[in-house]
Design a protein around this motif. Sequence first.
Motif, PDB file in Angstrom:
ATOM      1  N   PHE A 122       0.849  -1.185   0.000  1.00 46.94           N
ATOM      2  CA  PHE A 122       0.000   0.000   0.000  1.00 46.94           C
ATOM      3  C   PHE A 122       0.891   1.245   0.000  1.00 46.94           C
ATOM      4  O   PHE A 122       2.008   1.228   0.540  1.00 46.94           O
ATOM      5  CB  PHE A 122      -0.879   0.027   1.251  1.00 46.94           C
ATOM      6  N   PRO A 123       0.431   2.341  -0.603  1.00 44.35           N
ATOM      7  CA  PRO A 123       1.240   3.562  -0.620  1.00 44.35           C
ATOM      8  C   PRO A 123       1.653   3.972   0.790  1.00 44.35           C
ATOM      9  O   PRO A 123       0.841   3.995   1.714  1.00 44.35           O
ATOM     10  CB  PRO A 123       0.294   4.600  -1.246  1.00 44.35           C
ATOM     11  N   GLY A 124       2.929   4.256   0.931  1.00 42.58           N
ATOM     12  CA  GLY A 124       3.454   4.734   2.193  1.00 42.58           C
ATOM     13  C   GLY A 124       3.826   3.670   3.194  1.00 42.58           C
ATOM     14  O   GLY A 124       4.413   3.981   4.240  1.00 42.58           O
ATOM     15  N   ALA A 125       3.530   2.398   2.907  1.00 42.87           N
ATOM     16  CA  ALA A 125       3.749   1.344   3.900  1.00 42.87           C
ATOM     17  C   ALA A 125       5.218   1.236   4.299  1.00 42.87           C
ATOM     18  O   ALA A 125       5.546   1.194   5.496  1.00 42.87           O
ATOM     19  CB  ALA A 125       3.243   0.006   3.365  1.00 42.87           C
ATOM     20  N   LEU A 126       6.092   1.170   3.331  1.00 39.32           N
ATOM     21  CA  LEU A 126       7.507   0.996   3.651  1.00 39.32           C
ATOM     22  C   LEU A 126       8.059   2.202   4.403  1.00 39.32           C
ATOM     23  O   LEU A 126       8.815   2.049   5.370  1.00 39.32           O
ATOM     24  CB  LEU A 126       8.308   0.748   2.366  1.00 39.32           C
ATOM     25  N   GLU A 127       7.683   3.380   3.971  1.00 37.15           N
ATOM     26  CA  GLU A 127       8.181   4.581   4.643  1.00 37.15           C
ATOM     27  C   GLU A 127       7.709   4.632   6.093  1.00 37.15           C
ATOM     28  O   GLU A 127       8.471   4.996   6.987  1.00 37.15           O
ATOM     29  CB  GLU A 127       7.706   5.833   3.897  1.00 37.15           C
ATOM     30  N   VAL A 128       6.464   4.261   6.338  1.00 36.62           N
ATOM     31  CA  VAL A 128       5.940   4.270   7.699  1.00 36.62           C
ATOM     32  C   VAL A 128       6.659   3.245   8.561  1.00 36.62           C
ATOM     33  O   VAL A 128       7.058   3.533   9.704  1.00 36.62           O
ATOM     34  CB  VAL A 128       4.419   4.007   7.682  1.00 36.62           C
ATOM     35  N   LEU A 129       6.873   2.041   8.032  1.00 39.41           N
ATOM     36  CA  LEU A 129       7.583   1.015   8.788  1.00 39.41           C
ATOM     37  C   LEU A 129       9.002   1.468   9.130  1.00 39.41           C
ATOM     38  O   LEU A 129       9.478   1.286  10.257  1.00 39.41           O
ATOM     39  CB  LEU A 129       7.623  -0.293   8.008  1.00 39.41           C
ATOM     40  N   GLU A 130       9.680   2.040   8.148  1.00 42.27           N
ATOM     41  CA  GLU A 130      11.052   2.493   8.391  1.00 42.27           C
ATOM     42  C   GLU A 130      11.090   3.597   9.447  1.00 42.27           C
ATOM     43  O   GLU A 130      11.989   3.624  10.301  1.00 42.27           O
ATOM     44  CB  GLU A 130      11.654   2.985   7.074  1.00 42.27           C
ATOM     45  N   THR A 131      10.127   4.491   9.418  1.00 49.44           N
ATOM     46  CA  THR A 131      10.073   5.573  10.413  1.00 49.44           C
ATOM     47  C   THR A 131       9.793   5.022  11.803  1.00 49.44           C
ATOM     48  O   THR A 131      10.475   5.360  12.783  1.00 49.44           O
ATOM     49  CB  THR A 131       8.983   6.586  10.031  1.00 49.44           C
ATOM     50  N   LEU A 132       8.806   4.130  11.921  1.00 43.62           N
ATOM     51  CA  LEU A 132       8.417   3.608  13.230  1.00 43.62           C
ATOM     52  C   LEU A 132       9.488   2.704  13.821  1.00 43.62           C
ATOM     53  O   LEU A 132       9.650   2.646  15.047  1.00 43.62           O
ATOM     54  CB  LEU A 132       7.098   2.852  13.120  1.00 43.62           C
ATOM     55  N   ALA A 133      10.231   2.004  12.961  1.00 38.59           N
ATOM     56  CA  ALA A 133      11.256   1.079  13.457  1.00 38.59           C
ATOM     57  C   ALA A 133      12.365   1.809  14.199  1.00 38.59           C
ATOM     58  O   ALA A 133      13.088   1.197  14.994  1.00 38.59           O
ATOM     59  CB  ALA A 133      11.843   0.274  12.301  1.00 38.59           C
ATOM     60  N   ASP A 134      12.496   3.113  13.980  1.00 41.35           N
ATOM     61  CA  ASP A 134      13.510   3.891  14.701  1.00 41.35           C
ATOM     62  C   ASP A 134      13.120   4.159  16.151  1.00 41.35           C
ATOM     63  O   ASP A 134      13.987   4.452  16.974  1.00 41.35           O
ATOM     64  CB  ASP A 134      13.740   5.232  13.995  1.00 41.35           C
ATOM     65  N   SER A 135      11.823   4.079  16.463  1.00 37.64           N
ATOM     66  CA  SER A 135      11.356   4.472  17.795  1.00 37.64           C
ATOM     67  C   SER A 135      10.651   3.362  18.565  1.00 37.64           C
ATOM     68  O   SER A 135      10.504   3.464  19.786  1.00 37.64           O
ATOM     69  CB  SER A 135      10.397   5.669  17.675  1.00 37.64           C
ATOM     70  N   TYR A 136      10.192   2.336  17.869  1.00 37.69           N
ATOM     71  CA  TYR A 136       9.411   1.284  18.509  1.00 37.69           C
ATOM     72  C   TYR A 136       9.928  -0.095  18.089  1.00 37.69           C
ATOM     73  O   TYR A 136      10.553  -0.248  17.040  1.00 37.69           O
ATOM     74  CB  TYR A 136       7.932   1.386  18.106  1.00 37.69           C
ATOM     75  N   THR A 137       9.612  -1.086  18.912  1.00 41.63           N
ATOM     76  CA  THR A 137       9.788  -2.467  18.495  1.00 41.63           C
ATOM     77  C   THR A 137       8.622  -2.825  17.590  1.00 41.63           C
ATOM     78  O   THR A 137       7.463  -2.626  17.956  1.00 41.63           O
ATOM     79  CB  THR A 137       9.800  -3.414  19.713  1.00 41.63           C
ATOM     80  N   LEU A 138       8.929  -3.331  16.407  1.00 42.80           N
ATOM     81  CA  LEU A 138       7.883  -3.741  15.464  1.00 42.80           C
ATOM     82  C   LEU A 138       7.821  -5.258  15.389  1.00 42.80           C
ATOM     83  O   LEU A 138       8.848  -5.936  15.336  1.00 42.80           O
ATOM     84  CB  LEU A 138       8.140  -3.167  14.071  1.00 42.80           C
ATOM     85  N   GLY A 139       6.604  -5.780  15.359  1.00 42.31           N
ATOM     86  CA  GLY A 139       6.388  -7.205  15.192  1.00 42.31           C
ATOM     87  C   GLY A 139       5.298  -7.446  14.166  1.00 42.31           C
ATOM     88  O   GLY A 139       4.450  -6.578  13.920  1.00 42.31           O
ATOM     89  N   ALA A 140       5.313  -8.611  13.552  1.00 43.15           N
ATOM     90  CA  ALA A 140       4.289  -9.007  12.588  1.00 43.15           C
ATOM     91  C   ALA A 140       3.499 -10.177  13.153  1.00 43.15           C
ATOM     92  O   ALA A 140       4.081 -11.133  13.669  1.00 43.15           O
ATOM     93  CB  ALA A 140       4.926  -9.391  11.258  1.00 43.15           C
ATOM     94  N   LEU A 141       2.175 -10.085  13.054  1.00 42.62           N
ATOM     95  CA  LEU A 141       1.277 -11.141  13.526  1.00 42.62           C
ATOM     96  C   LEU A 141       0.313 -11.460  12.396  1.00 42.62           C
ATOM     97  O   LEU A 141      -0.497 -10.618  12.002  1.00 42.62           O
ATOM     98  CB  LEU A 141       0.485 -10.685  14.758  1.00 42.62           C
ATOM     99  N   SER A 142       0.390 -12.674  11.867  1.00 40.07           N
ATOM    100  CA  SER A 142      -0.386 -12.990  10.672  1.00 40.07           C
ATOM    101  C   SER A 142      -0.962 -14.390  10.732  1.00 40.07           C
ATOM    102  O   SER A 142      -0.285 -15.343  11.147  1.00 40.07           O
ATOM    103  CB  SER A 142       0.507 -12.860   9.429  1.00 40.07           C
ATOM    104  N   ASN A 143      -2.199 -14.523  10.267  1.00 43.67           N
ATOM    105  CA  ASN A 143      -2.778 -15.852  10.087  1.00 43.67           C
ATOM    106  C   ASN A 143      -2.331 -16.493   8.784  1.00 43.67           C
ATOM    107  O   ASN A 143      -2.558 -17.686   8.579  1.00 43.67           O
ATOM    108  CB  ASN A 143      -4.314 -15.758  10.093  1.00 43.67           C
ATOM    109  N   GLY A 144      -1.718 -15.720   7.900  1.00 47.71           N
ATOM    110  CA  GLY A 144      -1.303 -16.224   6.599  1.00 47.71           C
ATOM    111  C   GLY A 144       0.093 -16.811   6.628  1.00 47.71           C
ATOM    112  O   GLY A 144       0.710 -16.980   7.679  1.00 47.71           O
ATOM    113  N   ASN A 145       0.599 -17.114   5.433  1.00 46.51           N
ATOM    114  CA  ASN A 145       1.899 -17.782   5.332  1.00 46.51           C
ATOM    115  C   ASN A 145       2.892 -16.995   4.478  1.00 46.51           C
ATOM    116  O   ASN A 145       3.715 -17.566   3.783  1.00 46.51           O
ATOM    117  CB  ASN A 145       1.744 -19.203   4.773  1.00 46.51           C
ATOM    118  N   SER A 146       2.809 -15.666   4.556  1.00 46.57           N
ATOM    119  CA  SER A 146       3.796 -14.855   3.842  1.00 46.57           C
ATOM    120  C   SER A 146       5.158 -14.970   4.523  1.00 46.57           C
ATOM    121  O   SER A 146       5.271 -15.306   5.702  1.00 46.57           O
ATOM    122  CB  SER A 146       3.349 -13.389   3.797  1.00 46.57           C
ATOM    123  N   ASP A 147       6.201 -14.682   3.750  1.00 48.76           N
ATOM    124  CA  ASP A 147       7.586 -14.825   4.198  1.00 48.76           C
ATOM    125  C   ASP A 147       8.242 -13.450   4.114  1.00 48.76           C
ATOM    126  O   ASP A 147       8.500 -12.940   3.020  1.00 48.76           O
ATOM    127  CB  ASP A 147       8.307 -15.840   3.306  1.00 48.76           C
TER     128      ASP A 147
END
Length: 235
Positions: free
Chosen positions: A110-135
Amino acid sequence: MTGLKLITFDLDNTLWPVDEVIRQAERTTSDWIADHHPDAARALTPARIRTVRDRLVREHPDYLNNLTRLRRDAMAEAFMAAGFEDKEARHIAADAFLVFHEARNRVSFFPGALEVLETLADSYTLGALSNGNSDLKRIGIADLFQFHHSAESIGRRKPEPDMFRAALRSAGVEPDQALHVGDHPVEDVDAARRHGFQAVWANLIDLDWPDDLDRPDHHIHHLRELPDLLPLLDN
């Protein structure tokens, strides 16, 4: 509250739209089977696989905790129903799943997704929680997340508490220090609230909120809205 430290994200339909990704992966898999195992191709129509998958889930609901096993076994059963021996059917299904999974991880954010993740990763612990099987490694964003818990790795899918509890353990935080961002009203937003997280409804694909659930306190229609929302949650 001692301050927001952990932000967890759902993946499919939260960081990227998934429906067309799955359709394209199924087409790629069908083409691969037609090229490499033409005698098996007639058994692997998307409709046929969906029929087998639905039956497997009805008979064994635990399949929903492992979508890789579900898709692989559904393909194998479709091949066996078309006359292939068990060993050959499972071998073709295993190879075909590798083709599917590689294509399934070719996503468009989605537009802006990578930029938002990169910005937030500087200040917070980020985790992924998914019912799917993406890698995340195949997709190329594993370095932005401290952990990735899935229904397959945990053994239970959202909205059950297991994945949320695993996230708290991985980050070493309390529930009131955690925020979950996701698209699904039940599996993401309501589940996160029930398990002590704050929640943001990422309604990027224009879903309707269910009438039987309390509406979320916070929702966004674009991921770029998220950083501006965090000061309301981080106190």
